[in-house]
Design a protein around this motif. Structure first.
Motif, PDB file in Angstrom:
ATOM      1  N   ARG A  27      30.750   0.121 -39.161  1.00 10.65           N
ATOM      2  CA  ARG A  27      30.774  -1.227 -38.622  1.00 10.65           C
ATOM      3  C   ARG A  27      31.771  -2.162 -39.303  1.00 10.65           C
ATOM      4  N   PRO A  28      32.512  -2.799 -38.446  1.00  8.33           N
ATOM      5  CA  PRO A  28      33.322  -3.614 -39.022  1.00  8.33           C
ATOM      6  C   PRO A  28      32.821  -4.962 -39.800  1.00  8.33           C
ATOM      7  N   ASP A  29      31.451  -5.075 -39.426  1.00 12.02           N
ATOM      8  CA  ASP A  29      30.767  -6.192 -40.189  1.00 12.02           C
ATOM      9  C   ASP A  29      30.178  -6.098 -41.226  1.00 12.02           C
ATOM     10  N   MET A  30      30.371  -4.740 -41.986  1.00 20.40           N
ATOM     11  CA  MET A  30      29.844  -4.434 -43.130  1.00 20.40           C
ATOM     12  C   MET A  30      30.755  -4.970 -44.400  1.00 20.40           C
ATOM     13  N   SER A  31      29.796  -5.291 -45.424  1.00 26.25           N
ATOM     14  CA  SER A  31      30.841  -6.246 -46.509  1.00 26.25           C
ATOM     15  C   SER A  31      31.906  -5.378 -47.031  1.00 26.25           C
ATOM     16  N   PRO A  32      31.945  -4.098 -47.017  1.00 27.89           N
ATOM     17  CA  PRO A  32      33.053  -3.480 -47.614  1.00 27.89           C
ATOM     18  C   PRO A  32      34.614  -3.589 -46.695  1.00 27.89           C
ATOM     19  N   ASP A  46      33.436 -13.913 -49.513  1.00 25.12           N
ATOM     20  CA  ASP A  46      32.234 -14.670 -49.125  1.00 25.12           C
ATOM     21  C   ASP A  46      31.464 -14.116 -50.169  1.00 25.12           C
ATOM     22  N   VAL A  47      30.653 -15.150 -51.076  1.00 24.85           N
ATOM     23  CA  VAL A  47      29.614 -14.249 -51.823  1.00 24.85           C
ATOM     24  C   VAL A  47      28.244 -15.049 -51.360  1.00 24.85           C
ATOM     25  N   PHE A  48      27.419 -14.179 -51.278  1.00 22.99           N
ATOM     26  CA  PHE A  48      26.142 -14.452 -50.727  1.00 22.99           C
ATOM     27  C   PHE A  48      25.222 -14.587 -51.906  1.00 22.99           C
ATOM     28  N   GLN A  54      22.151  -7.836 -54.650  1.00 24.52           N
ATOM     29  CA  GLN A  54      22.799  -6.426 -55.102  1.00 24.52           C
ATOM     30  C   GLN A  54      22.412  -5.552 -53.952  1.00 24.52           C
ATOM     31  N   ARG A  55      23.164  -4.495 -53.607  1.00 28.42           N
ATOM     32  CA  ARG A  55      22.927  -3.314 -52.709  1.00 28.42           C
ATOM     33  C   ARG A  55      23.690  -2.119 -53.055  1.00 28.42           C
TER      34      ARG A  55
END
Length: 93
Positions: A27-32, A46-48, A54-55
């Motif tokens: 999915r294009p909305d995933m962080s990578p 963007d840092v959340f 952590q994930r």
């Protein structure tokens, strides 16, 4: 529900749950993907959660391998299961 059905009807059941799977069709909305896009565009990432988030990520090929390995070994009842001392990692079904 799956455990109850397995217990009542003697159907081997294994449940798999996938978290944060990535790969070429992700999915294009995933962080990578978001990180790479922002880096290529010269924008800050963007840092959340103030950087404390952590994930773990799992590559899709590893998920497929896990599913295939799991399907090669159907679940079996555990003869040592003791209903008087239940253990969530074991089952009579």
């Amino acid at each position: 529900m799956a455990h109850t059905y397995s217990h009542l009807y003697a159907v081997p059941t294994t449940g798999l749950r996938f978290f944060t799977v990535y790969g070429p069709w992700g999915r294009p909305d995933m962080s990578p993907f978001l990180f790479v896009k922002q880096i290529l565009e010269g924008r800050p990432i963007d840092v959340f959660n103030h950087g404390d988030h952590q994930r773990d990520f799992t590559y899709v090929d590893d998920v497929v391998e896990g599913v295939l390995r799991t399907s090669d070994r159907p679940a079996e009842p555990d003869p040592a299961y003791d209903p008087a001392r239940p253990d969530a990692s074991r089952s009579s079904a």
